[in-house]
Design a protein around this motif. Sequence first.
Motif, PDB file in Angstrom:
ATOM      1  N   SER A   1       0.835  -1.204   0.000  1.00 26.54           N
ATOM      2  CA  SER A   1       0.000   0.000   0.000  1.00 26.54           C
ATOM      3  C   SER A   1       0.868   1.250   0.000  1.00 26.54           C
ATOM      4  O   SER A   1       1.812   1.366   0.786  1.00 26.54           O
ATOM      5  CB  SER A   1      -0.907  -0.004   1.238  1.00 26.54           C
ATOM      6  OG  SER A   1      -1.696   1.164   1.271  1.00 26.54           O
ATOM      7  N   VAL A   2       0.535   2.184  -0.868  1.00 32.53           N
ATOM      8  CA  VAL A   2       1.252   3.450  -0.979  1.00 32.53           C
ATOM      9  C   VAL A   2       0.314   4.583  -0.591  1.00 32.53           C
ATOM     10  O   VAL A   2      -0.824   4.640  -1.060  1.00 32.53           O
ATOM     11  CB  VAL A   2       1.751   3.681  -2.430  1.00 32.53           C
ATOM     12  CG1 VAL A   2       2.452   5.023  -2.552  1.00 32.53           C
ATOM     13  CG2 VAL A   2       2.670   2.546  -2.856  1.00 32.53           C
ATOM     14  N   TRP A   3       0.772   5.475   0.266  1.00 34.12           N
ATOM     15  CA  TRP A   3      -0.040   6.630   0.649  1.00 34.12           C
ATOM     16  C   TRP A   3      -0.183   7.577  -0.537  1.00 34.12           C
ATOM     17  O   TRP A   3       0.801   7.927  -1.192  1.00 34.12           O
ATOM     18  CB  TRP A   3       0.612   7.380   1.809  1.00 34.12           C
ATOM     19  CG  TRP A   3       0.475   6.672   3.139  1.00 34.12           C
ATOM     20  CD1 TRP A   3       0.073   5.387   3.352  1.00 34.12           C
ATOM     21  CD2 TRP A   3       0.743   7.223   4.427  1.00 34.12           C
ATOM     22  NE1 TRP A   3       0.077   5.094   4.697  1.00 34.12           N
ATOM     23  CE2 TRP A   3       0.474   6.195   5.374  1.00 34.12           C
ATOM     24  CE3 TRP A   3       1.175   8.466   4.879  1.00 34.12           C
ATOM     25  CZ2 TRP A   3       0.644   6.397   6.744  1.00 34.12           C
ATOM     26  CZ3 TRP A   3       1.336   8.665   6.239  1.00 34.12           C
ATOM     27  CH2 TRP A   3       1.071   7.639   7.165  1.00 34.12           C
ATOM     28  N   GLY A   4      -1.417   8.010  -0.806  1.00 34.64           N
ATOM     29  CA  GLY A   4      -1.658   8.945  -1.891  1.00 34.64           C
ATOM     30  C   GLY A   4      -1.792   8.244  -3.228  1.00 34.64           C
ATOM     31  O   GLY A   4      -1.926   7.019  -3.318  1.00 34.64           O
ATOM     32  N   ASP A   5      -1.737   9.048  -4.309  1.00 34.70           N
ATOM     33  CA  ASP A   5      -1.972   8.493  -5.643  1.00 34.70           C
ATOM     34  C   ASP A   5      -0.686   8.143  -6.390  1.00 34.70           C
ATOM     35  O   ASP A   5      -0.728   7.688  -7.534  1.00 34.70           O
ATOM     36  CB  ASP A   5      -2.809   9.466  -6.480  1.00 34.70           C
ATOM     37  CG  ASP A   5      -2.136  10.821  -6.664  1.00 34.70           C
ATOM     38  OD1 ASP A   5      -0.942  10.965  -6.317  1.00 34.70           O
ATOM     39  OD2 ASP A   5      -2.819  11.759  -7.138  1.00 34.70           O
ATOM     40  N   GLY A   6       0.466   8.368  -5.761  1.00 36.50           N
ATOM     41  CA  GLY A   6       1.739   8.012  -6.388  1.00 36.50           C
ATOM     42  C   GLY A   6       2.292   9.057  -7.334  1.00 36.50           C
ATOM     43  O   GLY A   6       3.363   8.880  -7.912  1.00 36.50           O
ATOM     44  N   LYS A   7       1.572  10.182  -7.493  1.00 38.18           N
ATOM     45  CA  LYS A   7       2.024  11.208  -8.436  1.00 38.18           C
ATOM     46  C   LYS A   7       2.992  12.212  -7.816  1.00 38.18           C
ATOM     47  O   LYS A   7       3.632  12.985  -8.521  1.00 38.18           O
ATOM     48  CB  LYS A   7       0.812  11.958  -9.008  1.00 38.18           C
ATOM     49  CG  LYS A   7      -0.090  11.075  -9.863  1.00 38.18           C
ATOM     50  CD  LYS A   7      -1.286  11.857 -10.398  1.00 38.18           C
ATOM     51  CE  LYS A   7      -2.207  10.963 -11.225  1.00 38.18           C
ATOM     52  NZ  LYS A   7      -3.395  11.723 -11.718  1.00 38.18           N
TER      53      LYS A   7
ATOM     54  N   LYS B   1      -1.273  -0.965  -4.314  1.00 36.52           N
ATOM     55  CA  LYS B   1      -2.504  -0.230  -4.107  1.00 36.52           C
ATOM     56  C   LYS B   1      -2.194   1.172  -3.612  1.00 36.52           C
ATOM     57  O   LYS B   1      -1.319   1.357  -2.763  1.00 36.52           O
ATOM     58  CB  LYS B   1      -3.402  -0.952  -3.095  1.00 36.52           C
ATOM     59  CG  LYS B   1      -4.017  -2.228  -3.636  1.00 36.52           C
ATOM     60  CD  LYS B   1      -5.118  -2.737  -2.714  1.00 36.52           C
ATOM     61  CE  LYS B   1      -5.866  -3.900  -3.348  1.00 36.52           C
ATOM     62  NZ  LYS B   1      -6.985  -4.371  -2.479  1.00 36.52           N
ATOM     63  N   TYR B   2      -2.901   2.153  -4.136  1.00 34.38           N
ATOM     64  CA  TYR B   2      -2.692   3.550  -3.746  1.00 34.38           C
ATOM     65  C   TYR B   2      -3.843   3.980  -2.843  1.00 34.38           C
ATOM     66  O   TYR B   2      -5.004   3.986  -3.246  1.00 34.38           O
ATOM     67  CB  TYR B   2      -2.579   4.428  -4.990  1.00 34.38           C
ATOM     68  CG  TYR B   2      -1.339   4.100  -5.789  1.00 34.38           C
ATOM     69  CD1 TYR B   2      -0.127   4.709  -5.499  1.00 34.38           C
ATOM     70  CD2 TYR B   2      -1.365   3.129  -6.793  1.00 34.38           C
ATOM     71  CE1 TYR B   2       1.027   4.386  -6.199  1.00 34.38           C
ATOM     72  CE2 TYR B   2      -0.214   2.791  -7.499  1.00 34.38           C
ATOM     73  CZ  TYR B   2       0.973   3.425  -7.188  1.00 34.38           C
ATOM     74  OH  TYR B   2       2.125   3.092  -7.871  1.00 34.38           O
ATOM     75  N   ASP B   3      -3.514   4.301  -1.598  1.00 32.15           N
ATOM     76  CA  ASP B   3      -4.508   4.601  -0.575  1.00 32.15           C
ATOM     77  C   ASP B   3      -4.756   6.110  -0.509  1.00 32.15           C
ATOM     78  O   ASP B   3      -3.961   6.862   0.070  1.00 32.15           O
ATOM     79  CB  ASP B   3      -4.014   4.082   0.777  1.00 32.15           C
ATOM     80  CG  ASP B   3      -5.082   4.173   1.859  1.00 32.15           C
ATOM     81  OD1 ASP B   3      -6.106   4.850   1.628  1.00 32.15           O
ATOM     82  OD2 ASP B   3      -4.880   3.584   2.931  1.00 32.15           O
ATOM     83  N   LEU B   4      -5.845   6.552  -1.108  1.00 29.12           N
ATOM     84  CA  LEU B   4      -6.154   7.978  -1.167  1.00 29.12           C
ATOM     85  C   LEU B   4      -6.699   8.522   0.149  1.00 29.12           C
ATOM     86  O   LEU B   4      -6.877   9.738   0.293  1.00 29.12           O
ATOM     87  CB  LEU B   4      -7.170   8.242  -2.284  1.00 29.12           C
ATOM     88  CG  LEU B   4      -6.734   7.811  -3.694  1.00 29.12           C
ATOM     89  CD1 LEU B   4      -7.811   8.174  -4.712  1.00 29.12           C
ATOM     90  CD2 LEU B   4      -5.401   8.448  -4.079  1.00 29.12           C
ATOM     91  N   THR B   5      -6.934   7.643   1.132  1.00 26.33           N
ATOM     92  CA  THR B   5      -7.412   8.114   2.444  1.00 26.33           C
ATOM     93  C   THR B   5      -6.257   8.563   3.339  1.00 26.33           C
ATOM     94  O   THR B   5      -6.477   9.220   4.353  1.00 26.33           O
ATOM     95  CB  THR B   5      -8.192   7.006   3.178  1.00 26.33           C
ATOM     96  OG1 THR B   5      -7.292   5.940   3.555  1.00 26.33           O
ATOM     97  CG2 THR B   5      -9.294   6.452   2.305  1.00 26.33           C
ATOM     98  N   LYS B   6      -5.028   8.222   2.989  1.00 27.28           N
ATOM     99  CA  LYS B   6      -3.866   8.558   3.807  1.00 27.28           C
ATOM    100  C   LYS B   6      -3.306   9.923   3.393  1.00 27.28           C
ATOM    101  O   LYS B   6      -3.483  10.385   2.262  1.00 27.28           O
ATOM    102  CB  LYS B   6      -2.786   7.491   3.656  1.00 27.28           C
ATOM    103  CG  LYS B   6      -3.172   6.157   4.235  1.00 27.28           C
ATOM    104  CD  LYS B   6      -3.177   6.219   5.748  1.00 27.28           C
ATOM    105  CE  LYS B   6      -3.227   4.841   6.361  1.00 27.28           C
ATOM    106  NZ  LYS B   6      -4.510   4.344   6.673  1.00 27.28           N
ATOM    107  N   PRO B   7      -2.589  10.597   4.329  1.00 29.13           N
ATOM    108  CA  PRO B   7      -2.017  11.916   4.012  1.00 29.13           C
ATOM    109  C   PRO B   7      -1.038  11.844   2.848  1.00 29.13           C
ATOM    110  O   PRO B   7      -0.254  10.909   2.735  1.00 29.13           O
ATOM    111  CB  PRO B   7      -1.282  12.291   5.312  1.00 29.13           C
ATOM    112  CG  PRO B   7      -1.923  11.478   6.369  1.00 29.13           C
ATOM    113  CD  PRO B   7      -2.337  10.198   5.706  1.00 29.13           C
ATOM    114  N   SER B   8      -1.105  12.837   1.994  1.00 29.55           N
ATOM    115  CA  SER B   8      -0.197  12.935   0.860  1.00 29.55           C
ATOM    116  C   SER B   8      -0.007  14.402   0.531  1.00 29.55           C
ATOM    117  O   SER B   8      -0.867  15.224   0.824  1.00 29.55           O
ATOM    118  CB  SER B   8      -0.763  12.190  -0.355  1.00 29.55           C
ATOM    119  OG  SER B   8       0.136  12.246  -1.442  1.00 29.55           O
TER     120      SER B   8
END
Length: 310
Positions: free
Chosen positions: A205-211, A268-275
Amino acid sequence: MKVLVCGGLGFQGKNIIEHFLNRGDEVIATYRPKGRLAYYKRRPDFYKNDVDWRAADLTKPHDVKAAFYRGVDVVFHYAAVTTNLKDGLEKPQMFVTDNVIMNSLLMREAHETGTQHFIFPSCTVMYKDIGKPVTEKDFNGLVDETNIYYGGATTKVYTENMCKFYANLGRTKFSVLRQTNIIGKHDKTDLDKAQKIKSADKEFSVWGDGKEEKDLLAVNDLMRLLETLVEKQTDRFDLLNVASGETKTIKSIVEDLVDVFDKDLNIKYDLTKPSKVNKLKLDITKVKDKYGWYPKTTIKEVVNELKENT
């Protein structure tokens, strides 16, 4: 040369100790013990017999004076209250008070004891993405109040100005390094707050959308610069961008790591986490032209080295 490494048990502190011991320098290093009784226990195991370890709470004047006992030539101030983006958003005050106190006490002691050189690692949180590589002069000294790192950024700027203040008093020269993200040997990760690809199984799992884009610099490249500054800096005060000068998206960094560790993972990109939406790129022309320093190590080279040593 006698060097004092503040934060000797940290990631960058350990690398500084190793580098300057290998040069043949005398190394003093501070560590903050947990609990009063720890002051009376044995020294840390890391280079135990080669380093003069001094237990110190650097927010206490007495402990700071003890760290400088019998004098030092160069201070590498790599002790700080640090954590992750989540804490930075939810508890920004934790970056301010203790860091300001320890920075102020250490600079005053360096000045009063006649230390030759004080090196302070600032960071890049005061910068804005201006659509081109950011130079040291592109920051006007005022932190944008909408900056999510506002507290930490104002603390760094205040400390940079204090470095210049003490440098102008003429007894100690100061280097302020606006460092990017440093990676390499002795780095550590709290698994309660972040995952490691090496130990991941099936899913990551990666925090945010990876951009979000990051500029990553190998710690051994930083060590080369520290040695260069100790040997070549003549100005009483110098402020430098320290980075690779190139950015990569979080997505591409994760893909590189997965490739190095030969993992078959569902990312997986976790959009609920701070980014943080950030595409900041630093201009490192000044440090290249003035000191002849430039980064040599790629991210994959760093990760391959870490893989071989674990």
